[in-house]
Design a protein around this motif. Sequence first.
Motif, short mmCIF file in Angstrom:
data_model
loop_
_atom_site.label_atom_id
_atom_site.label_comp_id
_atom_site.label_asym_id
_atom_site.label_seq_id
_atom_site.Cartn_x
_atom_site.Cartn_y
_atom_site.Cartn_z
N LEU A 1 2.13 -2.44 -0.53
CA LEU A 1 2.05 -1.83 0.34
C LEU A 1 3.92 -1.88 0.70
N THR B 1 1.44 7.77 -1.76
CA THR B 1 0.21 6.85 -1.77
C THR B 1 -0.73 7.15 -2.67
N GLN C 1 -2.77 0.14 -6.96
CA GLN C 1 -2.82 0.89 -5.71
C GLN C 1 -1.34 0.79 -5.31
N THR D 1 0.60 1.98 -1.74
CA THR D 1 0.51 2.63 -0.19
C THR D 1 1.56 2.62 0.32
#
Length: 121
Positions: free
Chosen positions: A11, A91, A116, A118
């Motif tokens: 993130l 993202t 992932q 983000t």
Amino acid sequence: EVQLVESGGGLVQAGGSLRLSCAASGFTFDDYAIGWFRQAPGKRREGVSCTSSSDGSTYLSDSVKGRFTISRDNAKNTVFLQMNSLKPEDTAVYYCTAGAGSCLEVEYEYWGQGTQVTVSS
């Protein structure tokens, strides 16, 4: 056994940076083009970047050109995707993939599990 293992996702705030890594094993790394794809929820998978040692070809999609850089360390069988100036639209789950030959005509054979990324606004 062929393995592609992605790492480095996470993130980050918009404008920030991340560096993804793809560690490969089980095939002759120098002979393969290594690519990055991404897929956001509800969207089609998108090719982001590619690097090939066989002919030195590289590829960056228009959506990331000027912000992302791809590099490879053949001694460590690893490819890196440096992502700068990240935007919320970056993202997605990012996948590493490998296929024999050049980025210009590669057919990808192997895929990693994905990492992932983000980007918050």
